[in-house]
Motif scaffolding. Sequence first.
Motif, PDB file in Angstrom:
ATOM      1  N   ALA A   1      58.421  38.701  20.285  1.00  0.00           N
ATOM      2  CA  ALA A   1      59.726  39.363  20.224  1.00  0.00           C
ATOM      3  C   ALA A   1      60.237  39.726  21.620  1.00  0.00           C
ATOM      4  O   ALA A   1      61.396  39.469  21.956  1.00  0.00           O
ATOM      5  N   MET A   2      59.367  40.263  22.473  1.00  0.00           N
ATOM      6  CA  MET A   2      59.833  40.830  23.741  1.00  0.00           C
ATOM      7  C   MET A   2      60.094  39.781  24.813  1.00  0.00           C
ATOM      8  O   MET A   2      61.026  39.911  25.601  1.00  0.00           O
ATOM      9  N   PHE A   3      59.269  38.732  24.862  1.00  0.00           N
ATOM     10  CA  PHE A   3      59.544  37.711  25.868  1.00  0.00           C
ATOM     11  C   PHE A   3      60.813  36.956  25.511  1.00  0.00           C
ATOM     12  O   PHE A   3      61.606  36.596  26.381  1.00  0.00           O
ATOM     13  N   ALA A   4      61.009  36.739  24.214  1.00  0.00           N
ATOM     14  CA  ALA A   4      62.251  36.114  23.790  1.00  0.00           C
ATOM     15  C   ALA A   4      63.446  37.019  24.083  1.00  0.00           C
ATOM     16  O   ALA A   4      64.531  36.540  24.428  1.00  0.00           O
ATOM     17  N   PHE A   5      63.250  38.337  23.936  1.00  0.00           N
ATOM     18  CA  PHE A   5      64.313  39.276  24.296  1.00  0.00           C
ATOM     19  C   PHE A   5      64.727  39.073  25.751  1.00  0.00           C
ATOM     20  O   PHE A   5      65.908  38.997  26.080  1.00  0.00           O
ATOM     21  N   GLN A   6      63.736  38.958  26.631  1.00  0.00           N
ATOM     22  CA  GLN A   6      64.039  38.800  28.052  1.00  0.00           C
ATOM     23  C   GLN A   6      64.859  37.536  28.304  1.00  0.00           C
ATOM     24  O   GLN A   6      65.809  37.540  29.080  1.00  0.00           O
ATOM     25  N   ILE A   7      64.499  36.449  27.633  1.00  0.00           N
ATOM     26  CA  ILE A   7      65.204  35.181  27.835  1.00  0.00           C
ATOM     27  C   ILE A   7      66.587  35.214  27.187  1.00  0.00           C
ATOM     28  O   ILE A   7      67.595  34.845  27.792  1.00  0.00           O
ATOM     29  N   ILE A   8      66.650  35.668  25.925  1.00  0.00           N
ATOM     30  CA  ILE A   8      67.901  35.572  25.169  1.00  0.00           C
ATOM     31  C   ILE A   8      68.937  36.566  25.680  1.00  0.00           C
ATOM     32  O   ILE A   8      70.136  36.262  25.731  1.00  0.00           O
ATOM     33  N   VAL A   9      68.519  37.753  26.077  1.00  0.00           N
ATOM     34  CA  VAL A   9      69.473  38.698  26.662  1.00  0.00           C
ATOM     35  C   VAL A   9      70.046  38.133  27.957  1.00  0.00           C
ATOM     36  O   VAL A   9      71.249  38.261  28.229  1.00  0.00           O
ATOM     37  N   ALA A  10      69.193  37.489  28.759  1.00  0.00           N
ATOM     38  CA  ALA A  10      69.688  36.877  29.997  1.00  0.00           C
ATOM     39  C   ALA A  10      70.715  35.786  29.689  1.00  0.00           C
ATOM     40  O   ALA A  10      71.752  35.675  30.364  1.00  0.00           O
ATOM     41  N   LEU A  11      70.449  34.984  28.660  1.00  0.00           N
ATOM     42  CA  LEU A  11      71.409  33.946  28.263  1.00  0.00           C
ATOM     43  C   LEU A  11      72.714  34.573  27.768  1.00  0.00           C
ATOM     44  O   LEU A  11      73.815  34.086  28.082  1.00  0.00           O
ATOM     45  N   TYR A  12      72.618  35.641  26.999  1.00  0.00           N
ATOM     46  CA  TYR A  12      73.819  36.317  26.492  1.00  0.00           C
ATOM     47  C   TYR A  12      74.666  36.851  27.652  1.00  0.00           C
ATOM     48  O   TYR A  12      75.895  36.692  27.675  1.00  0.00           O
ATOM     49  N   LEU A  13      74.012  37.460  28.632  1.00  0.00           N
ATOM     50  CA  LEU A  13      74.743  38.016  29.769  1.00  0.00           C
ATOM     51  C   LEU A  13      75.477  36.916  30.541  1.00  0.00           C
ATOM     52  O   LEU A  13      76.622  37.111  30.978  1.00  0.00           O
ATOM     53  N   GLN A  14      74.835  35.758  30.692  1.00  0.00           N
ATOM     54  CA  GLN A  14      75.430  34.697  31.500  1.00  0.00           C
ATOM     55  C   GLN A  14      76.431  33.848  30.717  1.00  0.00           C
ATOM     56  O   GLN A  14      77.536  33.574  31.193  1.00  0.00           O
TER      57      GLN A  14
END
Length: 477
Positions: free
Chosen positions: A287-300
């Motif tokens: 859950a958390m590593f995907a959070f790091q990746i997906i939140v970064a994608l959402y921001l960009q």
Amino acid sequence: MTSSLDTPLGTPRANRWSALVVLSSAVLMTILDGSIVTVAMPAIQRDLGFSPAGLSWTVNAYLIAFGGLLLLAGRIGDLVGRKTMFLAGNAVFTAASLLAGAAATPGMLIAARFLQGAGSAMASAVVLGILVTLFTDPRERAKAIGVFSFTGAAGASIGQVLGGVLTDALSWHWIFLINLPIGVATVLLAVRVLPTDRGAGWSAGADVLGAALVTSGLMLGIYTVVKIEQHGPAAAHTLGLGALSVALLAAFAVRQARARTPLMPLRILRSRTVAGANLVQVLTLAAMFAFQIIVALYLQKVLGYGALATGLAMLPAAVAIGGVSLFASARLTARFGERAVLLAGLALLAGAMVKLVSVPVDADYVADLLPVMLLIAGGGLVLPALAALGMSDAKPDDAGLVSGLYNTTQQVGMAVGVAVLSTVAAARTERDLAAGLPEPVALTAGYQVAFTLAAALLAAAFVVTLTVLRKSPRPTA
């Protein structure tokens, strides 16, 4: 009389905090390298002429070597000495970083990344094993693990920011060359401050067939997982290689049950605490590593942030995790025990995911995202508690193996999380795009599905903690 664990600078008691600094520096270098590369990938692609599919191997080659060799490296550390394995791993990683920084072709960079992963596995696999043998007092061990977890959070946040700065100001080559001074200093200091352990010797567990089975099974499994997004979860490629990976690991388990000197004695997995902590770790980090990746994608991709702005936007989460792990986790563990602290941290993380489920297309950072970054502070409770529980039943002769197992499940959780959550997000986005929705709306909908699944994974981790992990006693004051 001096102990066999005495170091050149004095007794273990005088030097263990210096040793913790050395161990944490090695972890910082590994995590820094993992997060710094993702920011520089567009520049690497332009300079070396990577194809889009080939570019992913700058990450995949590292992950396959790292995740596939951790268990083997941990056991070899028990046999030849954990200090020896730590020094060798850092030397390999540092040399491979120089090779990566000088890479002039895609093949050269991919080979260097594979060697970096192998060196990281050799060093990382024994770090927790060294730590728990240095810090035997529960309170001091909790403090040491808190510092260790803080280093991990710092490496992730520094890597995202530093990757953008180095790539923009100098070139992508420097994201690898920056490892050289850290690596050389770590090796020189480790020679002086880490306790020398002789190891059990090859006769205690030199199972060549078992080593081949587990290493090939893990490498093939991680390769299969990281390619799910490209081939799909139901593709023949995924199902066939996945089945082969499971068969190899099953054969390894059978081999360990019958071998006279097993690579991994199965008694380790009979501990409810060790097995439960590793299962919770897989669910949580998925859950958390995907959070790091997906939140970064959402921001960009949705909000239009640049690479540096994305790193700065996610910095409060890393600071919150680091601050809690460094200043609060040990005290809370001493008062309430690891299990209670783990449950509280999982609840905070699940709250963050639930809030992200409804994140809007035009999110305001302060109102919509900053509260999430602060709730992620729950990771500062979860990570130290899991490390303590995962190593709680480790004996001196197999501390490296238990540490390698813990790090292996960590990598499996990360790989599975990224592959599965990215796949479900992409599937929802493609469906909405086909229905004619604007791209930002479709992307946001896909990310919301991924956050929903992440929340479910954390809820499952909470249930496993309640039902499998026994209530830990409070340390005596």
